[in-house]
Design an enzyme around this catalytic site. Structure first.
Site, PDB file in Angstrom:
ATOM      1  N   GLU A  41       0.877  -1.166   0.000  1.00 22.65           N
ATOM      2  CA  GLU A  41       0.000   0.000   0.000  1.00 22.65           C
ATOM      3  C   GLU A  41       0.917   1.219   0.000  1.00 22.65           C
ATOM      4  O   GLU A  41       1.783   1.337   0.870  1.00 22.65           O
ATOM      5  CB  GLU A  41      -0.863  -0.019   1.269  1.00 22.65           C
ATOM      6  CG  GLU A  41      -1.887   1.074   1.255  1.00 22.65           C
ATOM      7  CD  GLU A  41      -2.743   1.111   2.523  1.00 22.65           C
ATOM      8  OE1 GLU A  41      -2.654   0.195   3.355  1.00 22.65           O
ATOM      9  OE2 GLU A  41      -3.487   2.099   2.653  1.00 22.65           O
ATOM     10  N   ARG A 266       5.542 -12.484  10.127  1.00 24.46           N
ATOM     11  CA  ARG A 266       6.136 -11.155   9.929  1.00 24.46           C
ATOM     12  C   ARG A 266       7.545 -11.149  10.467  1.00 24.46           C
ATOM     13  O   ARG A 266       7.832 -11.821  11.454  1.00 24.46           O
ATOM     14  CB  ARG A 266       5.366 -10.115  10.751  1.00 24.46           C
ATOM     15  CG  ARG A 266       4.108  -9.626  10.164  1.00 24.46           C
ATOM     16  CD  ARG A 266       3.495  -8.585  11.095  1.00 24.46           C
ATOM     17  NE  ARG A 266       3.809  -7.242  10.627  1.00 24.46           N
ATOM     18  CZ  ARG A 266       3.100  -6.630   9.697  1.00 24.46           C
ATOM     19  NH1 ARG A 266       2.073  -7.218   9.141  1.00 24.46           N
ATOM     20  NH2 ARG A 266       3.425  -5.416   9.305  1.00 24.46           N
ATOM     21  N   LYS A 276       4.954   1.146   9.179  1.00 27.25           N
ATOM     22  CA  LYS A 276       5.045   2.387   8.416  1.00 27.25           C
ATOM     23  C   LYS A 276       4.461   3.544   9.212  1.00 27.25           C
ATOM     24  O   LYS A 276       4.989   4.649   9.206  1.00 27.25           O
ATOM     25  CB  LYS A 276       4.283   2.234   7.086  1.00 27.25           C
ATOM     26  CG  LYS A 276       5.066   1.481   6.036  1.00 27.25           C
ATOM     27  CD  LYS A 276       4.282   1.375   4.738  1.00 27.25           C
ATOM     28  CE  LYS A 276       3.269   0.278   4.795  1.00 27.25           C
ATOM     29  NZ  LYS A 276       2.657  -0.044   3.503  1.00 27.25           N
TER      30      LYS A 276
HETATM   31  P1  ATP Z   1       2.895  -1.754   7.931  1.00 26.89           P
HETATM   32  O1  ATP Z   1       2.141  -2.277   9.103  1.00 26.89           O
HETATM   33  O2  ATP Z   1       4.332  -1.534   8.208  1.00 26.89           O
HETATM   34  O3  ATP Z   1       2.246  -0.591   7.284  1.00 26.89           O
HETATM   35  P2  ATP Z   1       1.656  -3.407   6.014  1.00 26.89           P
HETATM   36  O4  ATP Z   1       1.511  -4.868   6.181  1.00 26.89           O
HETATM   37  O5  ATP Z   1       0.467  -2.574   6.240  1.00 26.89           O
HETATM   38  O6  ATP Z   1       2.883  -2.944   6.890  1.00 26.89           O
HETATM   39  P3  ATP Z   1       1.656  -3.368   3.165  1.00 26.89           P
HETATM   40  O7  ATP Z   1       2.123  -2.296   2.266  1.00 26.89           O
HETATM   41  O8  ATP Z   1       0.209  -3.625   3.257  1.00 26.89           O
HETATM   42  O9  ATP Z   1       2.247  -3.046   4.616  1.00 26.89           O
HETATM   43  O10 ATP Z   1       2.465  -4.709   2.914  1.00 26.89           O
HETATM   44  C1  ATP Z   1       2.866  -5.226   1.680  1.00 26.89           C
HETATM   45  C2  ATP Z   1       3.277  -6.652   1.926  1.00 26.89           C
HETATM   46  O11 ATP Z   1       4.392  -6.733   2.806  1.00 26.89           O
HETATM   47  C3  ATP Z   1       2.164  -7.459   2.551  1.00 26.89           C
HETATM   48  O12 ATP Z   1       2.025  -8.678   1.858  1.00 26.89           O
HETATM   49  C4  ATP Z   1       2.619  -7.662   3.963  1.00 26.89           C
HETATM   50  O13 ATP Z   1       2.116  -8.866   4.464  1.00 26.89           O
HETATM   51  C5  ATP Z   1       4.139  -7.654   3.840  1.00 26.89           C
HETATM   52  N1  ATP Z   1       4.772  -7.224   5.085  1.00 26.89           N
HETATM   53  C6  ATP Z   1       4.536  -6.080   5.759  1.00 26.89           C
HETATM   54  N2  ATP Z   1       5.248  -6.034   6.896  1.00 26.89           N
HETATM   55  C7  ATP Z   1       5.976  -7.181   6.957  1.00 26.89           C
HETATM   56  C8  ATP Z   1       6.921  -7.733   7.889  1.00 26.89           C
HETATM   57  N3  ATP Z   1       7.253  -7.090   9.019  1.00 26.89           N
HETATM   58  N4  ATP Z   1       7.465  -8.936   7.604  1.00 26.89           N
HETATM   59  C9  ATP Z   1       7.133  -9.573   6.477  1.00 26.89           C
HETATM   60  N5  ATP Z   1       6.268  -9.119   5.563  1.00 26.89           N
HETATM   61  C10 ATP Z   1       5.684  -7.939   5.785  1.00 26.89           C
HETATM   62 MG    MG Z   2      -1.229  -1.985   5.467  1.00 27.44          MG
END
Ligand code: ATP
Ligand code: MG
Length: 545
Positions: A41, A266, A276
Site C-alpha cells: 500500500e 512477519r 510504516k
Molecule cells: P505496515 O504495518 O508496516 O504498514 P503493512 O503490512 O500494512 O505494513 P503493506 O504495504 O500492506 O504493509 O504490505 C505489503 C506486503 O508486505 C504485505 O504482503 C505484507 O504482508 C508484507 N509485510 C509487511 N510487513 C511485513 C513484515 N514485518 N514482515 C514480512 N512481511 C511484511
Molecule cells: Mg497496510
C-alpha cells in the site's frame, strides 16, 4: 538470540511455501503456472519486513519459472502518495528484483463494483444502514455470536437499487454500507457479515472524484489477486483468519482457478519497529532526518546506512520462513553485511579520540610513504601508501596511563608495532595541569621498518596511526538502536545517533558518497551524501552462527 522456529524450518531443509507450490505443480494446478505478487500500500516507505515479503514472492516465482508482479494496493485513498510509489519502485529494484508487470488495484474499481452487484444478485450481500458503532456493537465477541442486522433481509431488488444510489452519491458518507451476508454466529468474527463497501468522498490519486464508494481491503484483495491471475498469494500471518473470507468471495463469484493465500510470519527485529505508521511519526515529528535516515529500518535508510542488496537478500534467506511470529536479533543482519564486505572493501587508518605522538629521534623534516595492505583477507586488493613523519596521532583506545593486565598497546616503557611502519617505544607522557594526556614522547627503531625482514625481537601489540601533517578531519556518525524498551512499549532512543570528529589518513579524500570502507580495527563505514561517514556496523559482534 537465534530464533527456534526459523532454525527448525531451516533444518527441515525446505521452506513450507515451496512445498505447497511443488505440490500444486505436481497436481498440475493452473497447468503448473506460477504467478506471485508483491502488493504494497503506497502509504509509506518500505521497511526490511517488506524486504522479506519481496524476497519470498520474487524468489518463489523465479525458482519455479513463474512471474512476480508489483501491485500498488491503492484502494484506500486517504494515506497514499506518489512519493511513496516512487520510493517503493526504487527499493524493489535496488534489492535486485524486476517485476513482470506493474498494476494499480484502483484500475479494478469498476470490476470490483460489478462483483459486488453480482453478490447482491445471488443474495450474498446487502445494504445496511447501521453506522460503524452499531455494526461493531452487534458483531458479538469471541464467545458470543453477533446479532443479525435489521436490514439483512432486504430484497435483492431493493439492495441493488440502494447500492446503485450509493455509487451515485445519494447518501452521506458513513450512512450506509454494503455487507456480505454470511453468518453472524460464525466462530470466525471476520465472517460475521463483514463490510465490503463504504461511502467516502475522498479524492483518489488515480480515479480522481469518480468514486464516492470504496471497497474494503478484505473484499478488494482476493479480487485483485484473482483478476491478475495470481496463483499463490503470499502474505503475513495476521491474514490467516481472513483466508476463509478470501476464499468465500471467490467461491461465491464462481471464480475459475482461484488464487491460494499462504501466510508466513512477519519479520520483527530487535531495537526497532516495523510499522510504516510508527516510522512516519518519527519522520513527521523530526526525530529523524527523513525516511532514509540511516537509523531507520526502511530499505532507504538501510541503503544509506551502507547495507548492500546482497546482504539483505542473504539475511532474508537466513531467517527462513516460519509460521509463528518472532523477533530476530539485529546482530544477525549485521553479521550478513560483515560477511559481504569482509573481502571486498579496503581499510583505512582512522583515529578516534586522537592522542599526539612525537617520535623524538625521527628527523624534523623527515617523511616516508609506508605501504599498507588494503585488506588482510584479500591480497588482490593490493596496498596503498600512507605518509609517516615525526608527529603522528594514535587512537585514544591505544594508550593507557595505568595499563591493565594483558594490555599490549602503548603505555610508558612499552614498545609496539605501528602497523606498516616501525617498532615504536613510549618513553614519556606529557600531561597538562589536570593530568590530561597532551602527547606521548616516543622513539622509533629504524631497523624494524615493515617489510625489512627484521626479526631481532618481537612485540605483542600492533596499532594504527595517522600522520599529523596530512591528517584529514572527518565527521563520523555512530548509530545505536532506534528504539529502546520502556516497560512494554518501545520508545525513541534519543541517544541513537552519536556524531564524532575523527582524523583519517589522506586517501580518505578519494572516497565518493556510497563507497564503503573499513576503518581499521573500528568497523565498516560508508560515506554519506553529506560528506560524513556512517557506521554500518562495528567489526565484532555477539552474534554466533
Ligand atoms: P505496515 O504495518 O508496516 O504498514 P503493512 O503490512 O500494512 O505494513 P503493506 O504495504 O500492506 O504493509 O504490505 C505489503 C506486503 O508486505 C504485505 O504482503 C505484507 O504482508 C508484507 N509485510 C509487511 N510487513 C511485513 C513484515 N514485518 N514482515 C514480512 N512481511 C511484511
Ligand atoms: Mg497496510
Amino acid at each position: 538470540m537465534p530464533n527456534e522456529q526459523n532454525e527448525k524450518s531451516k533444518s527441515e531443509g525446505k521452506n513450507f511455501i515451496y512445498n505447497i507450490i511443488e505440490e500444486d505443480i505436481k497436481n498440475n494446478k493452473n497447468e503448473g503456472k506460477i504467478i506471485t505478487r508483491f502488493p504494497p500500500e503506497p502509504n509509506g516507505y518500505l521497511h526490511i519486513g517488506h524486504a522479506k515479503a519481496i524476497c519470498l514472492s520474487f524468489s518463489a516465482a523465479a525458482k519455479y519459472g513463474g512471474k512476480c508482479n508489483l501491485r500498488f494496493d491503492d484502494t484506500n485513498p486517504a494515506n497514499e502518495d506518489m512519493e511513496y510509489v516512487n520510493s517503493i519502485e526504487e527499493d524493489v529494484k535496488w534489492l535486485g528484483f524486476s517485476w513482470d508487470k506493474k498494476f494499480w488495484a484502483s484500475d479494478y474499481f469498476e470490476k470490483m463494483y460489478e462483483c459486488a452487484e453480482k453478490l447482491i444478485q445471488t443474495g450474498d450481500a446487502y445494504v445496511c444502514d447501521l453506522n460503524a458503532d452499531e455494526i461493531r456493537e452487534t458483531r458479538g465477541t469471541l464467545t458470543e455470536p453477533g446479532v443479525d442486522s435489521p436490514y439483512r433481509n432486504r430484497t435483492i431488488d431493493e439492495n441493488l437499487k440502494l447500492f446503485r444510489e450509493m455509487r451515485e452519491g445519494k447518501f452521506e458518507d458513513g450512512s450506509k454500507v454494503l455487507r456480505a451476508k454470511i453468518d453472524m454466529s460464525s466462530s470466525n468474527i471476520n465472517m460475521r457479515d463483514p463490510v465490503i463497501y463504504r461511502i467516502a468522498r475522498i479524492h483518489h490519486h488515480n480515479t480522481g472524484d469518480d468514486w464516492c464508494i470504496y471497497p474494503m481491503y478484505d473484499f478488494a484483495h482476493p479480487l485483485e489477486d484473482a483478476i491478475e491471475g495470481v496463483t499463490h498469494s503470499l502474505c503475513t500471518l495476521e491474514f490467516e483468519d481472513h483466508r476463509p473470507l478470501y476464499d468465500w468471495f471467490l467461491e461465491k463469484l464462481k471464480w475459475p482457478n482461484p488464487p491460494r493465500q499462504i501466510e508466513f510470519a512477519r519479520l520483527n527485529l530487535t531495537g526497532t519497529i516495523m510499522s510504516k505508521r510508527k516510522l512516519k511519526k518519527l519522520v513527521d515529528e523530526g526525530k529523524v532526518s527523513g525516511w532514509d535516515d540511516p537509523r531507520m529500518p526502511t530499505i532507504a535508510g538501510i541503503r544509506r546506512r551502507g547495507y548492500t542488496p546482497a546482504s539483505i537478500r542473504k539475511f532474508c534467506d537466513d531467517i527462513g520462513v516460519a509460521k509463528s511470529n518472532s523477533i530476530v536479533d539485529t546482530a544477525m543482519l549485521e553479521s550478513c553485511i560483515r560477511d559481504d564486505l569482509k573481502e571486498v572493501v579496503v581499510s583505512k587508518n582512522v583515529v578516534f579520540d586522537p592522542i599526539k605522538v612525537v617520535i623524538t629521534n625521527y628527523p624534523e623534516e623527515g617523511e616516508e610513504l609506508m605501504e599498507i595492505e588494503n585488506n588482510r583477507n584479500n591480497e588482490a586488493l593490493g596496498s596503498r601508501k600512507v605518509p609517516f613523519s615525526r608527529e603522528l596521532y594514535v587512537d585514544g583506545e591505544d594508550f593507557m596511563m595505568n595499563p591493565v593486565k594483558k594490555y599490549f598497546r602503548l603505555f610508558k616503557g612499552n614498545e609496539v608495532r605501528f602497523k606498516g611502519a616501525y617498532f615504536i617505544k613510549c618513553n614519556d607522557v606529557v600531561t597538562d595541569d589536570e593530568g590530561k594526556v597532551i602527547e606521548l614522547l616516543c622513539t622509533y627503531d629504524p631497523e624494524t621498518r615493515s617489510g625489512s625482514g627484521f626479526d631481532g625481537r618481537k612485540v605483542k601489540g600492533t596499532i594504527h596511526w595517522i600522520d599529523k601533517r596530512t591528517a584529514v578531519k572527518i565527521d563520523v556518525n555512530e548509530y545505536e538502536d532506534l528504539f529502546i524498551k520502556d516497560g512494554d512499549e518501545m520508545k525513541f532512543n534519543e541517544g541513537s545517533k552519536i556524531r564524532r570528529e575523527c582524523f583519517a589518513e589522506p586517501s580518505i579524500e578519494e572516497m565518493n558518497p556510497g563507497d564503503k570502507v573499513q576503518f581499521f580495527r573500528h568497523g565498516y563505514y560508508t560515506k554519506d551524501e553529506d560528506g560524513s561517514f556512517n557506521r554500518i556496523t562495528p567489526l565484532k559482534s555477539s552474534w554466533k552462527k
